[in-house]
Write an enzyme that holds these catalytic residues in place. Structure first.
Site, PDB file in Angstrom:
ATOM      1  N   HIS A  10       0.999  -1.235  -0.036  1.00  0.00           N
ATOM      2  CA  HIS A  10      -0.056   0.093   0.135  1.00  0.00           C
ATOM      3  C   HIS A  10       0.816   1.168   0.163  1.00  0.00           C
ATOM      4  CE1 HIS A  10       1.116   0.893   4.133  1.00  0.00           C
ATOM      5  NE2 HIS A  10       0.879  -0.340   4.398  1.00  0.00           N
ATOM      6  N   GLU A  21      -1.938  -7.065   7.730  1.00  0.00           N
ATOM      7  CA  GLU A  21      -0.608  -7.112   8.259  1.00  0.00           C
ATOM      8  C   GLU A  21      -1.075  -7.806   9.690  1.00  0.00           C
ATOM      9  OE1 GLU A  21       2.404  -7.032   8.707  1.00  0.00           O
ATOM     10  OE2 GLU A  21       2.668  -4.960   7.887  1.00  0.00           O
TER      11      GLU A  21
END
Length: 224
Positions: free
Chosen positions: A9, A83
């Site tokens: 990202h 994550e």
């Protein structure tokens, strides 16, 4: 052969401030949006993206939406690409975390740090396992000549690329870099193979790694 484009990202405020994000709903900075747009333009110019799979955390979802706008490919979201969940340590700076809790420091403790579970969180190995399952499902389901863009986070990218290269969990984190909006090109074949990454029925090859050359000069990488 199928192609998986494993991407990180764009920059967030917590990336910039070197804070542990975990599952926090952090959004992209203005710089991160510029990175996401540059990533989207790069993927549109270099590949024919058929579909997008992304972590459902906002920073990955926002990046995936930029790719969808540029390529016309639909995005779906899979929380297995998130994550690592750092539990109550989420929001701490890396200096505070590793300075106060050295048991989480891979460079000092080694493999034992990967097994340590933060309160209300998960170990690095836990994250490795769920990302491995997500990658195995994607690899098994990819069509011939299909190109899938995956938008995730630093930890999942280290897990997948490290496994393909045969690195253990410590080396995968310490010896690799993945900048914001980095691209990793993975080719998936149908020949018999072995190992976790190959999955028995398919072979994988890491063709390009941590590609960020398409980013504007103003977005020089800081790999946090």
């Amino acid at each position: 052969m199928g192609t998986i484009l494993l991407c990180r990202h764009g920059e967030t405020p917590w990336n910039r401030d070197r804070r542990v994000q975990g599952w926090a709903p952090t959004e992209l900075t203005e710089r991160g949006r510029e990175q996401a747009d540059a990533l989207a333009a790069f993927l549109d110019a270099e590949y024919a993206v058929d579909r997008i799979v992304a972590s459902d955390l906002e920073r990955a979802a926002e990046t995936a939406r930029a790719i969808s706008r540029a390529t016309g490919a639909d995005a779906t979201f899979d929380d297995r690409w998130r994550e690592r969940d750092f539990g109550r340590f989420q929001g701490l700076t890396y200096d505070d975390l590793f300075g106060t809790y050295p048991e989480y420091t891979l460079s000092e403790i080694g493999y034992a740090a990967a097994e340590t579970v933060p309160e209300s969180g998960e170990s690095l190995l836990d994250m490795w396992e769920r990302v491995g399952a997500a990658f195995a499902d994607l690899r098994a389901g990819i069509g011939d000549d299909e190109t899938v863009a995956v938008v995730a986070h630093g930890g999942p990218l280290y897990a997948v690329t490290g496994d393909i290269k045969g690195l253990d969990v410590v080396a995968a984190v310490l010896d690799q870099d993945q900048g914001n909006c980095a691209v990793n090109e993975i080719r998936v074949g149908r020949d018999a193979g072995g190992g976790v990454a190959a999955g028995g029925s398919a072979t994988v090859e890491l063709v390009r790694e941590n590609v960020t050359s398409f980013l504007p000069e103003a977005t020089t990488q800081e790999n946090y």
